[in-house]
Design a protein around this motif. Structure first.
Motif, short mmCIF file in Angstrom:
data_model
loop_
_atom_site.label_atom_id
_atom_site.label_comp_id
_atom_site.label_asym_id
_atom_site.label_seq_id
_atom_site.Cartn_x
_atom_site.Cartn_y
_atom_site.Cartn_z
N ALA A 1 -0.29 -1.52 3.87
CA ALA A 1 -1.20 -1.78 2.76
C ALA A 1 -1.05 -0.76 1.63
O ALA A 1 -1.74 -0.83 0.63
N GLY A 2 -0.15 0.21 1.82
CA GLY A 2 0.14 1.13 0.72
C GLY A 2 -0.43 2.52 0.86
O GLY A 2 -0.39 3.31 -0.08
N PRO B 1 -8.07 -2.81 1.66
CA PRO B 1 -6.70 -2.84 1.14
C PRO B 1 -6.63 -3.23 -0.34
O PRO B 1 -5.75 -2.74 -1.06
N GLU B 2 -7.53 -4.09 -0.80
CA GLU B 2 -7.48 -4.47 -2.22
C GLU B 2 -7.87 -3.28 -3.11
O GLU B 2 -7.30 -3.07 -4.17
N ARG C 1 -4.84 -1.14 -3.38
CA ARG C 1 -3.87 -1.67 -4.33
C ARG C 1 -4.28 -1.32 -5.76
O ARG C 1 -3.48 -0.83 -6.56
N ARG C 2 -5.55 -1.55 -6.07
CA ARG C 2 -6.01 -1.30 -7.44
C ARG C 2 -5.96 0.18 -7.80
O ARG C 2 -5.60 0.56 -8.91
N LYS D 1 -4.05 2.52 -6.42
CA LYS D 1 -2.67 2.99 -6.53
C LYS D 1 -2.09 2.61 -7.89
O LYS D 1 -1.38 3.40 -8.52
N ALA D 2 -2.38 1.39 -8.33
CA ALA D 2 -1.89 0.96 -9.64
C ALA D 2 -2.49 1.83 -10.74
O ALA D 2 -1.80 2.23 -11.70
#
Ligand code: B12
Ligand code: SF4
Lengths: 324, 446
Positions: free
Chosen positions: A93-94, A304-305, A308-309, A311-312
């Motif tokens: 998941a990053g 996980p979402e 993602r946000r 990390k971006a």
């Protein structure tokens, strides 16, 4: 009209701390993570280079948690039953780091034993190549009982041990010292308490490049403003040259945000709260991004979402703008 | 930044005539610097010095107000870079953007929903502030019609968006008498836009691709008589907007740099993706925007943003508190249970909302814990057995109840022993740790 941009010249800088150790360095990690080293306020690229980006740790538990929001349990699914599988899923998941947090008891209500704690940590180390943070359930005595044997069984891995607080720092620091680990020093939202604990820890001989500080935060709506300002003050003090504040900061927006009713509960709430999942993820993400801009070096997240946000967003923040 | 006493002294006649009531001009200057006297007390200052002194007394970031029938949104007048240094004063206005190419009934539908949106946080009703109408069509009539459509359903303040002076004029006509923000003036159209803003006496947003360009534009526009300006430093990414907003705030506060001493506007809506928009908006709230234009109207985004804005703009010196006392929830009777909590707003409302939502009647005793949460107050010795017992006595609790039973928060279970001693004859119950679990606890255990 030429405008002269005022640039701050800071005498101090945040220390650089590396988590994890590869085989050459005496551990088993496939990579290490380095944080800290800032010479300016967060992302002021026109004043100095930001050497290391903030990173994201994903929090996993030693067993399926009883008190987590159903949204989290759904999104992780079956892996939440098995810490090793969960660690692997978190890596996918990053996550940059894995934070394994122990429960107070097992599913039957029996206390977690030191032996099972060691087994769990070994399984997680096996399942992922990422550096690890291992946290006790947050009761000083229990934390000591679990973390000491874990530290011994994983000598050389440069794991971050937590929570290291005023009640138990002696034990945790001794375990870190003897086994080449790091500590996460937590104090309740106060600049002076943070400094004091850092002094006590370094006085025991733990090299300062093995200390992270957790100034504690509240979630959005539940005290974030206190955490935010304490972090800004700590970072300013570090840049001004106060050695006992020059540690990378770790905070737990995931834990805090998912405790809030806004994230935990989907029914029987006002309509003006909007869609449950969207709201919960915004709750976690907005708490995290606000703290990153106040100087957080490590944020520990759950969904996980959100990962993602965030990390971006970190990647975007680390991009040096043209005019700088 | 205000002038120092010495700087002010240099602007005075330096005759020591004592007409101001002070022995020397220097003594008077020191009092002026400390804002303890008015400049008018010296009858001899030159007009030139007066103008310079007035200029230096002006706030480093100009206060700009948008107005409509019954509403006002203010930005500016901020005095610090970090909220812990004092506080942030004017919460940034949150505006939802509509485009004039959307069908009128769509615009009206969206605008009514935004207008009606309200969410309660710690007893405060939070709402969005207004609308940004963008002339995507490029056509004056269409633009005016869109503005008119909004005015059919909402009176909240507006930001009018077009770089074409003819289109903007039509929009301004449609809201004559109000003070919307005109967005905006750039290096091509600034003269015409400044004329429009001047005629209608409305604030003008200025767009510049560099700070040099921005500063030059605001100076030129000011010369045309427009004083109320808002800056758009034109970055649309997280890194650029953080850097530019910080530079502008620093120049205004630390250098008293007038050409950039205006509130800022941000356009997170330009992100085109609601997830990224949320993050950009959060940054704009904490990092210095005065007006924020969103494209997404969704309660699950509006609510956290409104709360974040509330949190960041809370005065760090004064935690929001409620009055200690005995509160009635859902019309309790003498048989209803008694719960005790602290007078920190967030704590009180977490508990009160749960109990209220459950429909179960209860008495909620709010002890004076100096505005701290349960655990903070407990750790600081402000929520102990003695204080709880005092609250029970002071607020005449025993007279209102038929049974002497009190429920304490699960986080302070350790207090039960001492509380038994402080309140002889009372039954002390330890409730759940989190307020969310109160309704089921009340149903099952009380
Ligand atoms: C924000 C905060 C502060 C703010 C104060 C905010 C305020 N006005 O209270 C500041 C920065 C000033 C602060 C200071 C201190 N803090 Co503090 N702080 C926090 C923090 C982060 C959040 C507290 C909060 O607002 N929670 C939200 C509210 C709503 O929670 P609550 O009041 O507990 O209410 C919930 C439940 O208790 C329940 N509930 C409430 N009432 C009732 C009633 C009944 C009947 C029932 C059943 C349930 C119930 O419902 C609510 C929602 O679920 C916590 C850590 C954390 N994340 O929780 C630490 C924390 C509370 N602080 C702590 C400490 C030690 C302190 C200090 C003593 C340290 C210091 N800095 O010197 C000081 C004391 C203050 C002083 N001397 O001036 C510790 C307490 C440790 C302990 N267990 O004893 C904590 C837990 C941090 C930690 N992990 O160490 N703090
Ligand atoms: S009245 Fe004016 S000129 Fe006279 S002493 Fe006072 S400041 Fe100086």
């Amino acid at each position: 009209m030429p405008v002269e941009i005022p640039k701050d010249q800071w005498p101090g800088e945040v220390r650089t701390v590396t988590i994890g150790a590869t085989a050459e360095e005496g551990g088993t990690r496939s990579r290490v993570v380095t944080v800290g080293g800032e010479k300016t306020l967060p992302f002021m690229h026109f004043e100095a280079e930001t050497p290391n980006p903030p990173v994201v740790a994903i929090e996993i538990k030693d067993r399926r948690p009883d008190d987590w929001s159903p949204l989290l349990l759904d999104v992780w699914g079956d892996v939440a039953n098995d810490p090793a599988a969960w660690a692997k899923a978190a890596e996918e998941a990053g996550a940059d780091l894995i934070e394994l947090m122990f429960s107070l008891t097992d599913a039957e209500g029996n206390p977690i034993t030191p032996e099972s704690a060691v087994t769990t940590v070994r399984a997680v180390l096996e399942a992922t190549g990422l550096p690890l943070l291992v946290f006790g359930p947050g009761q000083a005595e229990v934390d000591n009982e679990l973390l000491v044997p874990v530290a011994e069984a994983t000598k050389g891995e440069r794991i971050v041990l937590g929570i290291c607080e005023d009640k138990n720092y002696r034990t945790i620091v001794a375990a870190a010292l003897a086994n080449d680990h790091l500590v996460s020093a937590r104090t309740p939202m106060d600049v002076n308490l943070a400094k004091q604990l850092n002094i006590l820890i370094t006085d025991m001989g733990l090299p300062p490049d093995r200390v992270l500080m957790d100034p504690t935060t509240g979630a959005l709506g539940y005290g974030i403003e206190y955490g935010y300002s304490v972090m800004e003050r700590l970072r300013l003090a570090a840049l001004q040259g106060d050695a006992m504040t020059q540690f990378p900061m770790i905070v737990t927006p995931g834990f805090e945000a998912w405790k809030a009713k806004e994230s935990k509960v989907g029914e029987g709430v006002p309509e003006s709260w909007g869609d449950w999942e969207g709201r919960a993820i915004n709750w976690e993400t907005l708490t995290a991004i606000t703290l990153i801009e106040a100087g957080a070096d490590i944020v520990v997240l759950r969904h996980p979402e959100s990962v993602r946000r965030i990390k971006a967003a970190i990647e975007e923040l680390m991009t040096v703008p043209e005019m700088a | 930044m205000a002038l120092s006493g010495i700087q002010i002294y240099k602007l005075l006649p330096q005759t020591n005539c004592k007409d101001c009531g002070f022995p020397t001009c220097l003594a008077f200057a020191m009092k002026l610097a400390a804002k303890q006297v008015e400049l008018s007390a010296c009858p001899h200052v030159s007009e030139e010095s007066k103008a310079l002194l007035a200029e230096s007394a002006a706030p480093p970031i100009r206060l700009v107000t948008l107005k409509s029938d019954g509403y006002e949104v203010k930005a500016g007048n901020e005095v610090v870079l970090f909220r812990h240094e004092k506080t942030f004063y004017h919460r940034p206005g949150l505006f939802i953007r509509v485009r004039d190419t959307e069908p009128a009934d769509e615009i009206k539908k969206k605008a009514s929903a935004v207008d009606a949106y309200s969410v309660t946080y710690v007893g405060i009703d939070l709402t969005l502030d207004g609308f940004a109408v963008e002339a995507t069509s490029g056509d004056p009539t269409t633009f005016a019609a869109a503005v008119g459509a909004i005015r059919e359903v909402s009176e909240r303040p507006l930001i009018l968006i077009s770089r074409d002076p003819a289109v903007m004029a039509a929009g301004l006509q449609a809201v004559n008498g109000e003070k919307p923000l005109v967005y905006g003036a750039d290096s091509d159209n600034w003269e015409a836009m400044a004329d429009l803003a001047g005629q209608h006496e409305v604030p003008l947003a200025v767009i510049g691709k560099t700070l040099d360009e921005l500063a030059e534009l605001t100076e030129k526009i000011k010369e045309k008589g427009v004083e109320d300006m808002v800056l758009d430093p034109a970055a649309r990414d997280l890194s650029g907007s953080l850097v530019l907003n910080t530079q502008i705030r620093r120049l205004a506060l630390k250098k008293n740099f007038r050409p950039l001493g205006y509130p800022l506007i941000a356009f997170p809506g330009d992100a085109g993706d609601p997830a990224r928009e949320a993050i950009l908006a959060a940054q704009a709230i904490a990092k210095y925007a005065g007006f924020i234009v969103l494209d997404t109207f969704a309660p699950e985004l509006a609510y956290p943003l409104l709360v974040l804005r509330q949190n960041i703009y809370t005065d760090p010196q004064k935690p929001i508190q409620v009055q200690p006392g005995l509160y009635e929830i859902n019309e309790p009777t003498p048989e209803s249970p008694l719960l005790v909590t602290t007078n920190f707003s967030i704590t009180y409302f977490s508990v009160a909302n749960e109990v209220e939502g459950s429909g179960l009647p209860a008495w909620l005793l709010v002890a004076d814990a100096e505005g701290m949460s349960v655990l903070t107050a407990w750790a600081a010795g402000k929520f102990d057995a003695e204080r709880i017992a005092k609250a029970v006595k002071n607020f005449g609790v025993a007279e209102k109840l038929s049974n002497k039973r009190i429920v304490i928060p699960g986080h302070v279970a350790v207090l039960s022993g001492e509380l038994e001693e402080e309140l002889p004859g009372w039954e002390i119950r330890v409730g759940p740790r989190e307020a969310v679990d109160l309704p089921s606890y009340m149903k099952e255990a009380l």
